[in-house]
Motif scaffolding. Structure first.
Motif: not given
Length: 352
Positions: A162-165, A283, A290, A292, A294
């Motif tokens: 998972v990407s991040s913020v 997602e 914003y 995310l 995956t």
């Protein structure tokens, strides 16, 4: 110390510039007599104290007069050992010197260091007594199959990256919205998808895709000078991702399901469905600007993740993208037979 005058964000940014990460310390539940002496340390050192008093009594029986100097000499081994127990690791303050330099060293010297991998099923309990322990039993991973780990206790494990913020750049209102969205995501998860594990793992930085992008963009470049600069830049990128000071923190969501030989295919199908649902929910968790992204890890990515967790330093070299740039080689028949034999032996003795 410097840490006392820095916020958590400032300390994290400073460590990131130095290529370091801060190891979280476990809560120390041990009882202390003084600021650095624990009840457990005193209990461990009691035999030395008893030996010291016994030596003092024996010396007095031989005719030595009792004095403070004689008492100090007899109890000096006990005091030295107790002092050693109060010394802690320079970075991990909740681990003392005696544990990480003596006990762990003895355990390291006694434990098995060579593990083999053999094709086929794992050995029975009777066969294990007279055989070297299989690497799959040590890792708990029997196989990497159908884009998931197959564990030795009969579970299928799927991993989602998972990407991040970056929350440190957001104001309080935006942070609250993100936390509320995450809370809603957890509450909406069906009970059938639990347990669900969220993990953050530091890994060698991987610039393979970026290097391939640069190579693709400059493939048709006719200028000889620009071609030389491109090759130099690609070498620089490769050196960065091999550097031990450069790491990336990847976030993973992990789902596992137990299975038997009778319901193996059904459990695997259900797990694949649940992973896609969880991935879609992640997602769609955040709204506005914003988002995310995956990625369900495939077999090769699962292998790299496992490799990075058990052998971090060699995993840094393993991510090199230069291997894809090699030109084809022409070898003789004898060399080909030797290479083919080496490949078959490697295939028989390695997991992948």
């Amino acid at each position: 110390m410097m840490f006392d005058h820095q916020s958590a964000v400032e300390r994290r940014d400073r460590l990131r510039e130095e290529g370091k990460i801060e190891l979280p310390l476990n809560v120390d539940t041990k009882k202390y007599i003084l600021s650095s002496i624990k009840y457990r340390d005193l209990l461990i050192s009691l035999p030395l104290m008893a030996i010291g008093f016994l030596a003092l009594w024996y010396l007095t029986q031989l005719g030595y007069s009792f004095s403070a100097q004689l008492l100090l000499i007899c109890l000096s081994p006990w005091g030295t050992f107790l002092l050693i127990l109060t010394i802690h690791h320079p970075d991990r303050k909740n681990i003392n010197f005696f544990t990480h330099r003596v006990i762990w060293r003895i355990q390291f010297n006694k434990r098995q260091k060579i593990f083999v991998y053999t094709k086929g099923d794992l050995m029975s309990s009777k066969q294990k007594k007279n055989a070297v322990k299989d690497i799959r039993e040590q890792l708990g991973i029997k196989n990497i199959y159908s884009e998931c780990y197959e564990t030795t206790d009969n579970r299928f494990v799927k991993v989602i990256r998972v990407s991040s913020v970056n929350l440190s750049l957001l104001n309080k209102k935006e942070k609250t919205k993100i936390f509320q969205a995450y809370e809603t995501f957890l509450n909406d998860l069906p009970r059938s998808m639990l347990p669900l594990q969220v993990s953050q793992i530091a890994q060698p930085i991987n610039l393979t895709n970026y290097g391939s992008f640069i190579e693709e963009k400059t493939a048709k470049e006719e200028s000889h000078a620009k071609t030389i600069l491109t090759k130099s830049y690609l070498n620089y990128i490769d050196d960065i991702q091999k550097s031990k000071n450069m790491v990336s923190r990847n976030r993973y969501v992990i789902l596992a399901r137990p299975f038997t030989n009778a319901n193996r295919k059904r459990v695997l199908s259900e797990l694949e469905r649940d992973v896609k649902i969880v991935s879609s929910q992640i997602e769609n968790m955040l709204g506005g600007r914003y988002e995310l992204k995956t990625k369900i890890l495939d077999n090769e990515e699962l292998f790299h993740l496992m490799f990075a967790c058990i052998d971090y330093e060699n995993a840094q070299v393993n991510f090199s993208f230069k291997t894809a740039l090699f030109s084809p080689l022409t070898v003789g028949e004898r060399t080909y037979e030797e290479m083919s034999g080496s490949w078959k032996q490697m295939k028989a003795n390695h997991i992948m």
